[in-house]
Design an enzyme around this catalytic site. Sequence first.
Site, PDB file in Angstrom:
ATOM      1  N   ASN A  94      16.153 144.383  94.479  1.00  0.00           N
ATOM      2  CA  ASN A  94      17.183 144.692  95.466  1.00  0.00           C
ATOM      3  C   ASN A  94      18.432 143.903  95.059  1.00  0.00           C
ATOM      4  O   ASN A  94      18.467 142.692  95.207  1.00  0.00           O
ATOM      5  CB  ASN A  94      16.661 144.256  96.853  1.00  0.00           C
ATOM      6  CG  ASN A  94      17.696 144.430  97.940  1.00  0.00           C
ATOM      7  OD1 ASN A  94      18.763 145.015  97.713  1.00  0.00           O
ATOM      8  ND2 ASN A  94      17.385 143.921  99.130  1.00  0.00           N
ATOM      9  N   TRP A  95      19.419 144.631  94.540  1.00  0.00           N
ATOM     10  CA  TRP A  95      20.627 143.945  94.057  1.00  0.00           C
ATOM     11  C   TRP A  95      21.511 143.478  95.216  1.00  0.00           C
ATOM     12  O   TRP A  95      22.491 142.772  95.003  1.00  0.00           O
ATOM     13  CB  TRP A  95      21.441 144.872  93.144  1.00  0.00           C
ATOM     14  CG  TRP A  95      20.857 145.109  91.783  1.00  0.00           C
ATOM     15  CD1 TRP A  95      19.608 144.757  91.347  1.00  0.00           C
ATOM     16  CD2 TRP A  95      21.502 145.753  90.673  1.00  0.00           C
ATOM     17  NE1 TRP A  95      19.436 145.146  90.043  1.00  0.00           N
ATOM     18  CE2 TRP A  95      20.580 145.759  89.591  1.00  0.00           C
ATOM     19  CE3 TRP A  95      22.756 146.333  90.468  1.00  0.00           C
ATOM     20  CZ2 TRP A  95      20.882 146.316  88.348  1.00  0.00           C
ATOM     21  CZ3 TRP A  95      23.065 146.893  89.221  1.00  0.00           C
ATOM     22  CH2 TRP A  95      22.136 146.883  88.180  1.00  0.00           C
ATOM     23  N   LYS A  96      21.190 143.941  96.433  1.00  0.00           N
ATOM     24  CA  LYS A  96      22.020 143.622  97.616  1.00  0.00           C
ATOM     25  C   LYS A  96      23.482 143.969  97.311  1.00  0.00           C
ATOM     26  O   LYS A  96      23.721 144.983  96.652  1.00  0.00           O
ATOM     27  CB  LYS A  96      21.799 142.165  98.026  1.00  0.00           C
ATOM     28  CG  LYS A  96      20.307 141.860  98.235  1.00  0.00           C
ATOM     29  CD  LYS A  96      20.037 140.543  98.859  1.00  0.00           C
ATOM     30  CE  LYS A  96      18.528 140.360  99.024  1.00  0.00           C
ATOM     31  NZ  LYS A  96      18.151 139.095  99.645  1.00  0.00           N
ATOM     32  N   HIS A 113      15.480 146.066 105.952  1.00  0.00           N
ATOM     33  CA  HIS A 113      15.612 144.730 105.359  1.00  0.00           C
ATOM     34  C   HIS A 113      16.120 143.749 106.425  1.00  0.00           C
ATOM     35  O   HIS A 113      16.954 144.097 107.257  1.00  0.00           O
ATOM     36  CB  HIS A 113      16.579 144.772 104.165  1.00  0.00           C
ATOM     37  CG  HIS A 113      16.497 143.537 103.329  1.00  0.00           C
ATOM     38  ND1 HIS A 113      17.100 142.357 103.708  1.00  0.00           N
ATOM     39  CD2 HIS A 113      15.841 143.273 102.173  1.00  0.00           C
ATOM     40  CE1 HIS A 113      16.829 141.430 102.801  1.00  0.00           C
ATOM     41  NE2 HIS A 113      16.059 141.960 101.859  1.00  0.00           N
ATOM     42  N   GLU A 140       8.385 140.457 103.760  1.00  0.00           N
ATOM     43  CA  GLU A 140       9.422 139.499 103.339  1.00  0.00           C
ATOM     44  C   GLU A 140       9.691 138.523 104.472  1.00  0.00           C
ATOM     45  O   GLU A 140      10.495 138.814 105.372  1.00  0.00           O
ATOM     46  CB  GLU A 140      10.737 140.245 103.041  1.00  0.00           C
ATOM     47  CG  GLU A 140      10.764 140.979 101.747  1.00  0.00           C
ATOM     48  CD  GLU A 140      12.184 141.046 101.171  1.00  0.00           C
ATOM     49  OE1 GLU A 140      12.310 140.932  99.961  1.00  0.00           O
ATOM     50  OE2 GLU A 140      13.147 141.192 101.933  1.00  0.00           O
ATOM     51  N   SER A 189      11.998 134.690  97.294  1.00  0.00           N
ATOM     52  CA  SER A 189      12.074 133.683  96.228  1.00  0.00           C
ATOM     53  C   SER A 189      11.073 133.912  95.093  1.00  0.00           C
ATOM     54  O   SER A 189      10.569 132.954  94.502  1.00  0.00           O
ATOM     55  CB  SER A 189      11.878 132.271  96.804  1.00  0.00           C
ATOM     56  OG  SER A 189      12.869 131.993  97.763  1.00  0.00           O
ATOM     57  N   GLY A 221      15.154 139.588  94.987  1.00  0.00           N
ATOM     58  CA  GLY A 221      16.594 139.582  95.225  1.00  0.00           C
ATOM     59  C   GLY A 221      17.276 138.871  94.072  1.00  0.00           C
ATOM     60  O   GLY A 221      17.626 139.475  93.059  1.00  0.00           O
ATOM     61  N   GLY A 222      17.400 137.537  94.205  1.00  0.00           N
ATOM     62  CA  GLY A 222      18.100 136.723  93.206  1.00  0.00           C
ATOM     63  C   GLY A 222      17.639 136.973  91.775  1.00  0.00           C
ATOM     64  O   GLY A 222      18.465 137.119  90.866  1.00  0.00           O
TER      65      GLY A 222
HETATM   66  P1  13P Z   1      15.164 136.539  97.001  1.00  0.00           P
HETATM   67  O1  13P Z   1      14.252 137.023  95.917  1.00  0.00           O
HETATM   68  O2  13P Z   1      16.525 136.146  96.504  1.00  0.00           O
HETATM   69  O3  13P Z   1      14.528 135.521  97.884  1.00  0.00           O
HETATM   70  O4  13P Z   1      15.457 137.829  97.952  1.00  0.00           O
HETATM   71  C1  13P Z   1      14.379 138.515  98.475  1.00  0.00           C
HETATM   72  C2  13P Z   1      14.895 139.751  99.132  1.00  0.00           C
HETATM   73  O5  13P Z   1      15.514 139.670 100.173  1.00  0.00           O
HETATM   74  C3  13P Z   1      14.661 141.026  98.440  1.00  0.00           C
HETATM   75  O6  13P Z   1      14.893 142.099  99.273  1.00  0.00           O
END
Ligand code: 13P
Length: 274
Positions: A8-10, A94, A172, A221, A242-243
């Site tokens: 998820n690139w957000k 989300h 999540e 994470s 995410g990250g």
């Molecule tokens: P992180 O991997 O940065 O904790 O983010 C998780 C997330 O929200 C994926 O949708």
Amino acid sequence: MKPLIVANWKMNPISRKQAEHLFESIRKEICGIQNIEVILCPPFIYLDFISKKTSKDIKLGGQNIFWDRQGPYTGEISPQMLKDIGCDYVILGHSERRKNFKETDEIINKKIKAVLKSRLKIILCVGEESRNSFNKDGRWTGEVDLVLREQVLRCLEDIDESQMANIIIAYEPVWAISTTENSCVAVPDDALSASLLIRKTMHQKYNEKIARSLRILYGGSVDSKNVIDFMKEDGIDGVLVGGAGINSSEFTRLVKAVSGQYLSAEQKTVISRF
Ligand code: 13P
């Protein structure tokens, strides 16, 4: 079923040039990996050019949709539009949308029903906000169970058994997401307990077959170092990152770690000859 890795690139990266670079670096590195399913979910605005360049090894998903197919909804995108541009998946519910845009389980349920008419698959996110539901010995007190159960049941209200093949649930916990203030890293046991609870809820709502076949992801994470620990758990079928998904070298390390773990003994022997 192949393990799933969803990035998820957000709202990243900041420019098309950077998005192209990120996508190209990932594609180059993971091209040909076939024993896992990789899904990238970039911002809407980058989907068009990425879908023109993507290969069958990388699937695409959106990060949200509106619940109607077309019409007077300024600023919104419909499931049919996502499908048309080349997406196979969409993330719904989300925690960042629940928090920032006041998305409730009822709204998410409306979106799920709309998506199911479009032949997209849904990655439904659920997860509790705080870890306080663990007592001081670190044991789950049951409060989390209630929150998770309610989220799942409300989001899936009136969704029948035959539609569940198109739904994946991502657990999540908000407290474990890397960008949450004072976030703390979850342990594989947290993911396993949640997955068992979700499967139990599915068993009660539907039946054993649905409870067993439902694909459950863990997110929060996850990186190339801890991914195997989470994926080793029996009830976890993949991860939502995410990250780690917006750093091409970290993401490719993560994908290769999972791919290596799931190679058959025969494939491993072939690779070790090179
Ligand atoms: P992180 O991997 O940065 O904790 O983010 C998780 C997330 O929200 C994926 O949708």
